[in-house]
Design a protein around this motif. Structure first.
Motif, mmCIF file in Angstrom:
data_model
loop_
_atom_site.group_PDB
_atom_site.id
_atom_site.type_symbol
_atom_site.label_atom_id
_atom_site.label_comp_id
_atom_site.label_asym_id
_atom_site.label_seq_id
_atom_site.Cartn_x
_atom_site.Cartn_y
_atom_site.Cartn_z
ATOM 1 N N LEU A 1 0.831 -1.199 0.000
ATOM 2 C CA LEU A 1 0.000 0.000 0.000
ATOM 3 C C LEU A 1 0.869 1.254 0.000
ATOM 4 O O LEU A 1 0.548 2.248 0.624
ATOM 5 C CB LEU A 1 -0.923 -0.009 1.224
ATOM 6 N N ALA A 2 1.993 1.204 -0.696
ATOM 7 C CA ALA A 2 2.877 2.370 -0.732
ATOM 8 C C ALA A 2 2.145 3.549 -1.358
ATOM 9 O O ALA A 2 1.398 3.396 -2.313
ATOM 10 C CB ALA A 2 4.130 2.045 -1.532
ATOM 11 N N ALA A 3 2.359 4.742 -0.786
ATOM 12 C CA ALA A 3 1.671 5.935 -1.273
ATOM 13 C C ALA A 3 2.244 6.352 -2.613
ATOM 14 O O ALA A 3 3.449 6.339 -2.805
ATOM 15 C CB ALA A 3 1.827 7.054 -0.260
ATOM 16 N N PRO A 4 1.363 6.734 -3.552
ATOM 17 C CA PRO A 4 1.860 7.186 -4.857
ATOM 18 C C PRO A 4 2.681 8.473 -4.752
ATOM 19 O O PRO A 4 3.579 8.694 -5.554
ATOM 20 C CB PRO A 4 0.593 7.416 -5.675
ATOM 21 N N VAL A 5 2.332 9.330 -3.791
ATOM 22 C CA VAL A 5 3.117 10.548 -3.589
ATOM 23 C C VAL A 5 3.863 10.398 -2.259
ATOM 24 O O VAL A 5 3.258 10.335 -1.205
ATOM 25 C CB VAL A 5 2.221 11.801 -3.537
ATOM 26 N N ASP A 6 5.182 10.286 -2.343
ATOM 27 C CA ASP A 6 5.967 10.066 -1.131
ATOM 28 C C ASP A 6 6.395 11.407 -0.538
ATOM 29 O O ASP A 6 7.176 12.140 -1.134
ATOM 30 C CB ASP A 6 7.198 9.224 -1.473
ATOM 31 N N LEU A 7 5.863 11.706 0.641
ATOM 32 C CA LEU A 7 6.197 12.971 1.297
ATOM 33 C C LEU A 7 7.272 12.777 2.365
ATOM 34 O O LEU A 7 7.484 13.642 3.204
ATOM 35 C CB LEU A 7 4.942 13.588 1.924
ATOM 36 N N ASN A 8 7.947 11.611 2.342
ATOM 37 C CA ASN A 8 8.907 11.328 3.405
ATOM 38 C C ASN A 8 10.314 11.854 3.125
ATOM 39 O O ASN A 8 11.189 11.711 3.955
ATOM 40 C CB ASN A 8 8.971 9.827 3.667
ATOM 41 N N GLY A 9 10.518 12.467 1.968
ATOM 42 C CA GLY A 9 11.855 12.983 1.652
ATOM 43 C C GLY A 9 12.198 14.213 2.487
ATOM 44 O O GLY A 9 11.572 14.476 3.507
ATOM 45 N N THR A 10 13.193 14.946 2.030
ATOM 46 C CA THR A 10 13.570 16.179 2.720
ATOM 47 C C THR A 10 12.458 17.218 2.548
ATOM 48 O O THR A 10 11.959 17.410 1.447
ATOM 49 C CB THR A 10 14.872 16.733 2.125
ATOM 50 N N GLY A 11 12.100 17.862 3.641
ATOM 51 C CA GLY A 11 11.028 18.853 3.584
ATOM 52 C C GLY A 11 11.438 20.096 2.817
ATOM 53 O O GLY A 11 12.618 20.439 2.751
ATOM 54 N N HIS A 12 10.449 20.766 2.228
ATOM 55 C CA HIS A 12 10.704 22.018 1.516
ATOM 56 C C HIS A 12 10.176 23.175 2.346
ATOM 57 O O HIS A 12 9.048 23.120 2.842
ATOM 58 C CB HIS A 12 10.040 21.994 0.144
ATOM 59 N N TYR A 13 10.997 24.214 2.467
ATOM 60 C CA TYR A 13 10.616 25.342 3.317
ATOM 61 C C TYR A 13 10.806 26.660 2.593
ATOM 62 O O TYR A 13 11.699 26.799 1.761
ATOM 63 C CB TYR A 13 11.447 25.330 4.612
ATOM 64 N N VAL A 14 9.953 27.621 2.913
ATOM 65 C CA VAL A 14 10.140 28.979 2.387
ATOM 66 C C VAL A 14 10.509 29.896 3.549
ATOM 67 O O VAL A 14 9.979 29.757 4.656
ATOM 68 C CB VAL A 14 8.871 29.514 1.676
#
Lengths: 60, 325, 225
Positions: A12-25
């Motif tokens: 059931l792996a998520a199609p969009v993986d949000l576990n990478g490095t976070g993006h910040y502004v």
């Protein structure tokens, strides 16, 4: 520990993986994650749309 | 009477107004289905974060130098937890104050923690030890407090000077039994034994992680990992989440105060910000009674947009209502 | 007034029933009509918040059924945890828009201050409930959040009684105490909405009380939206 159920795999792996490095502004003192910025932005857009869009049956 | 005066008069009963049919149960059912589907889709597409916890074992294996320095500070009573004050221990002047209010001190020491005893000496004493460690424990117990502190201070200073904080590269002396005790604790941590030791303390079932979490927080390893994920207190960390997930965005105002003066550099920042947030929350709660603030909706006239279909029929030059039945 | 055919209802039970039915008769509790001025999408965010709360409670209920360790080791569990997380994001999302909407309507007018206050307390309780949820994830996030949050709570003396480092205590707050309180507050809030009815537009005059204009002919479409 008695843990039942399907073991954790990739079935059931998520199609969009949000576990990478976070993006910040960064904007002066403000540091905001892109994810939070999107949530807040969508909130404002939905609020404005709720005010502007005609409600069905509202016009009599 | 002016129009403005009339507007501020008593709010009429909704039952007096013309009505339209409105199916609340149908509305709720549709909303529930929409929210359930939206949730299912978001969960399927984005899943949820679950970064593995740090254990004393993983910490000591990944950064033995940081673990050793932290263990020496726990033994010497100079770690963050050892000098924290209430509710963990009595440390003069450590408690935060909200102006004249010392709520932290008033609550008292209700979760007593002696870092030397709880984090180092008891875990060592409770496990079977080789003779050299038993001798070191006995030497520590026999020494007066001033001597113990001299040993740990000398060792902590030597660790700070050693290349990479590596205990193997420490030079000098006057450390007493401290290097043996701390090295043995590192071994126990690396084997995974210390995680259990700090937890169990003679019990079988355990749900309280106060001690191991405080020990972990005293080191710099956990913080380094957190800062890399933008979770630090001065990085608006409270509203952030690991990876690219949205976090507790609703904490924006609470975490905002930590980024600005006078809070940023205040020793009482936590107490001041908690006091401020309590006041602001009370203000939001009592908004209907606060003159000025409660009139903002009337001034902004967003309400004209919300009730535009009402105003389309009700408005006259005099501003009186005569909407159709 | 008691109808003639109704048996005399005495005692505490009868008194409670009479008062409840008088305050909220069935057609006021579940009306099938609403004032005509209730015609904007902004009105749906209350029911969207309530629906999200139902999904939050249901998905949290499944996590409770299987126990706190399940979702870390099972794909199905991970999906249920994701449902729980995203329903909470939606819950807070809709609740904040609901709050903005009610603010710009000054919806506390006409003896509705308590409705506003219970709503704000619901919001604050939800923040506390979500926070304890983050604390009981048993992952890196929980460890860090607990270590940071303890300082704020300790600084005002709360930490001595509400120990964020105690997983057992936080789990109980998250799955028993706070949801119970939030449920009660939500029910109270919704009953107050039904009791007082939907707040009339700012500046609306009572159509029932004849002002000279009330009998005047309909004006042409006065104002474009």
């Amino acid at each position: 520990m008695a843990v039942t159920g399907m073991p954790r795999g990739h079935a059931l792996a998520a199609p969009v993986d949000l576990n990478g490095t976070g993006h910040y502004v960064h904007w002066g003192v403000i540091q905001l994650s892109v994810a939070n910025l999107v949530v807040i932005g969508v909130m404002v857009v939905v609020f404005v749309l709720a005010l502007l869009l005609p409600f069905p049956g509202g016009r009599r | 009477m002016t129009r403005r005066r009339r507007e501020r008069a008593a709010v009429p009963d909704p039952a007096a107004f013309p009505t339209r049919s409105y199916d609340l149960v149908k509305e709720f059912t549709i909303a529930l289905v929409v929210v359930a589907l939206l949730t299912a889709a978001l969960a399927a597409v984005f899943s949820s974060p679950d970064d593995r916890p740090v254990t004393l074992a993983s910490w000591s294996r990944a950064d033995g130098a940081d673990f050793t320095a932290t263990a020496a500070a726990e033994l010497g009573g100079t770690s963050g937890t050892a000098e924290y004050g209430p509710p963990y221990n009595h440390t003069p002047g450590a408690a935060q104050k909200l102006g004249p209010l010392g709520l932290q001190s008033a609550a008292g020491v209700r979760i007593p923690i002696d870092t030397a005893e709880d984090f180092v000496l008891r875990p060592l004493a409770d496990a079977p030890q080789p003779p050299v460690v038993r001798v070191a424990l006995a030497a520590w117990a026999a020494a007066p407090a001033a001597r113990q502190q001299a040993w740990t201070k000398a060792y902590s200073d030597a660790l700070a000077k050693a290349p990479g904080g590596d205990p193997a590269k420490v030079t000098g002396g006057g450390f007493g039994p401290v290097p043996v005790l701390v090295a043995r604790l590192l071994d126990m941590a690396r084997s995974g034994a210390l995680d259990g030791q700090l937890q169990a303390e003679g019990k079988f079932y355990e749900t309280d992680y106060t001690r191991p979490l405080l020990f972990l927080s005293d080191g710099s390893y956990l913080e380094t990992l957190a800062r890399a994920q933008h979770l630090g207190g001065d990085q608006w960390g409270m509203m952030n989440e690991t990876g690219d997930y949205p976090g507790q965005a609703w904490l924006w105002l609470y975490t905002f105060w930590y980024q600005i003066e006078p809070f940023k550099s205040s020793g009482n920042a936590d107490a001041l910000i908690w006091g401020l947030m309590a006041l602001l929350s009370l203000g939001l709660m009592l908004l209907p009674f606060i003159p000025g603030l409660r009139s903002i909706p009337r001034w902004t006239r967003v309400h004209r947009l919300i009730w535009r279909s009402y105003h389309r029929t009700a408005d006259q030059p005099e501003g009186r209502d005569n909407s159709p039945g | 007034m008691t109808a003639p055919h109704e048996p005399a209802s005495r005692g505490w039970t009868g008194a409670v029933r009479r008062r409840a039915v008088a305050a909220l008769p069935p057609d006021k509790l579940l009306p099938d009509t609403q004032p005509a001025y209730m015609a904007s999408w902004i009105y749906v965010f209350g029911v969207l918040t309530l629906s999200s709360l139902v999904v939050v409670l249901a998905t949290g209920g499944v996590l409770a059924l299987k126990g706190p360790a399940w979702w870390h080791v099972s794909d199905a569990g991970k999906y249920v945890n994701s449902l729980h997380l995203w329903s909470v994001e939606l819950f807070m999302f809709f609740m904040v828009i609901h709050l903005w909407g009610k603010f710009f309507m000054a919806a506390w007018r006409g003896r509705r201050a308590l409705t506003w206050i219970t709503g704000v307390v619901c919001f604050l309780t939800s923040i506390g409930t979500a926070f304890t949820g983050y604390l009981v994830q048993q992952n890196f996030d929980s460890q860090w959040i607990a270590g940071q949050a303890k300082d704020g709570l300790n600084s005002v003396g709360i930490g001595a009684f509400f120990n964020v480092l105690d997983f057992g205590q936080m789990l109980m707050w998250h799955i028993v105490l706070l949801p119970f309180v939030l449920g009660l507050l939500t029910a109270w809030h919704i009953l107050l909405v039904r009791l007082r009815g939907i707040v009339p537009p700012i500046g609306a005059a009572d159509p029932a009380h004849g002002s000279p204009a009330a009998s005047a002919p309909l004006p042409a479409e006065g104002e474009a939206p």
